[in-house]
Design an enzyme around this catalytic site. Structure first.
Site, short mmCIF file in Angstrom:
data_model
loop_
_atom_site.label_atom_id
_atom_site.label_comp_id
_atom_site.label_asym_id
_atom_site.label_seq_id
_atom_site.Cartn_x
_atom_site.Cartn_y
_atom_site.Cartn_z
N ALA A 1 0.86 -1.18 0.00
CA ALA A 1 0.00 0.00 0.00
C ALA A 1 0.90 1.24 0.00
CB ALA A 1 -0.92 0.00 1.22
N LYS A 2 0.32 2.38 -0.25
CA LYS A 2 1.07 3.64 -0.21
C LYS A 2 0.09 4.78 -0.11
CE LYS A 2 5.50 4.80 -0.41
NZ LYS A 2 6.63 4.05 0.19
N GLY A 3 0.56 5.91 0.42
CA GLY A 3 -0.30 7.07 0.53
C GLY A 3 0.47 8.35 0.27
#
Length: 424
Positions: free
Chosen positions: A113-115
């Site tokens: 995941a990444k943000g």
């Protein structure tokens, strides 16, 4: 996404496009699992959020935020949050996908995941920065959690940002949830060794790669692009091993000294607003000249897409250690391979950070914390075991370390996908 942008039709020269090319290159090595390969090309979930805050002057500003969960077949999503004015959805998609591959490459029980938020944090006061962080956390709170998706620090974020994120999430769920983020301050459930973990991983994998190449680190010349947490820590460890750091590039410019830069003086100066170019122990040169510096080892530890085809033709390095995510475009990868330059890819080289993040997460659940020596021993063992397995795969199939890393990681990801099946 706009009408022109889809998961499988990226914009030209984008990080997501680079990732898709990397996946295409590994499909021939996946055997029967290749029927699931399309899974790797489509994020499971992409969330775009509006982040409105009241500024110190009373005006209301809006910032665009993202959280992308690429694949959760092997476990909860894991990946950092970056605050940068150039953050885009495609960039975050690519970063989340690289996290999927990275966690699988070192065999951690995570997905990717990444943000990010499209904002220049340097233009915000501390109060405004806290507001942005807390509002963003509240907006993505519907998909993050200790068992679902665990953010961490990335570009322009740090332990304080993680503390605000942890507190905001905890307030919203009605109880302290230390495991919702990693990279926290020690007294809030953080782990010893986390700050230096990514740079240490670059050094550990680089030391082994140099040994296999017959490259003596004593006297080896090293050029480092990006001199934040990753680049500076890696530089320190290589210097302790006897290498010379001959060139450093940060956001302020490039400084060079063929006899070696004095890191004890350079690192503190690089932490100031003036940056590395204010250091008096070297010559300031144009940024593009960084790629012409005579070196044995090149460490790109800044942002993605830095090693272009033209720069790959110019570098004198025998070994490239990818401290950043996606720093080498596919065309440059081919050129480096043709020139006999060994590239230790990002998804294994800089996996030290997520490995110690895993240790932090485990410690938070058990409320039992290890000392730093134990952290480093466990980190070194995991990194070395992963690299050796990947190297054996590369030798077996006569492929590059990058393709071998993807082959090992994607096999694990798609095996999990296949065994879990499709629901409903």
């Amino acid at each position: 996404m706009s009408e022109k942008l889809s998961f499988v039709n990226p914009t030209p020269n984008s990080p997501w496009g680079t990732y898709l090319q990397q996946v295409d290159r590994v499909v021939p090595y996946l055997g029967e699992l290749s029927r699931w390969a399309e899974t790797l090309k489509r994020p499971k979930r992409a969330l775009i959020v509006d982040v409105p805050i009241e500024m110190d002057d009373g005006t209301v500003a809006h910032f665009e935020g993202y959280r992308v969960q690429h694949n959760l077949s092997r476990g909860p999503g894991k990946g950092g949050v970056r605050f940068h004015p150039d953050v885009t959805l495609e960039e975050v998609m690519a970063l989340s996908a690289w996290m999927t591959v990275k966690t699988a490459a070192v065999n951690l029980p995570y997905g990717g995941a990444k943000g990010g938020i499209r904002v220049d944090p340097k233009q915000l006061s501390s109060k405004e920065l806290e507001k942005v962080t807390r509002r963003y956390t509240s907006e993505i709170g519907i998909i993050i959690g200790p068992h679902t998706d665990i953010p961490a620090p990335d570009v322009n974020t740090n332990a304080q940002i993680m503390a605000w994120m942890m507190d905001t999430y905890s307030m919203n769920v009605g109880g302290t949830a230390t495991g919702v983020v990693t990279g926290k301050p020690l007294h809030l459930g953080g782990s010893l060794g986390r700050v230096k973990a990514t740079g240490r991983g670059v050094f550990v994998t680089g030391r082994e790669a140099a040994r296999r190449l017959g490259l003596d680190l004593r006297g080896a010349r090293i050029a480092v692009q990006g001199f934040g947490n990753v680049g500076s820590v890696a530089a320190e460890l290589f210097a302790e091993a006897g290498a010379k750091i001959v060139a450093v590039q940060d956001h302020t410019g490039t400084v060079v000294n063929e006899n070696g830069l004095d890191l004890s003086k350079l690192i503190p100066i690089s932490r100031t607003v003036a940056g590395a170019v204010s250091f008096k122990g070297g010559d300031v040169v144009p940024n593009e000249a960084f790629w012409d510096v005579a070196c044995d080892i090149l460490i790109p530890a800044a942002l993605e897409g830095q090693i272009t085809a033209e720069r790959a033709k110019k570098t004198s390095a025998k070994l490239v250690l990818e401290g950043a995510n996606g720093p080498t475009v596919p065309e440059a990868d081919d050129i480096l391979a043709e020139r006999g330059v060994l590239v230790v890819p990002d998804v294994i080289c800089n996996a030290g950070g997520v490995t110690v993040s895993y240790f932090e997460w485990v410690q938070d659940f058990s409320s039992f914390f290890w000392d730093e020596d134990e952290i480093n021993v466990r980190l070194d063992r995991i990194m070395m075991n992963a690299l050796n397995h990947i190297w054996d795969t590369a030798d077996k199939h006569k492929i590059t370390l990058r393709t071998a890393t993807y082959a090992v990681a994607c096999e694990r990801i798609l095996m999990a996908r296949q065994e879990r099946g499709l629901y409903p």
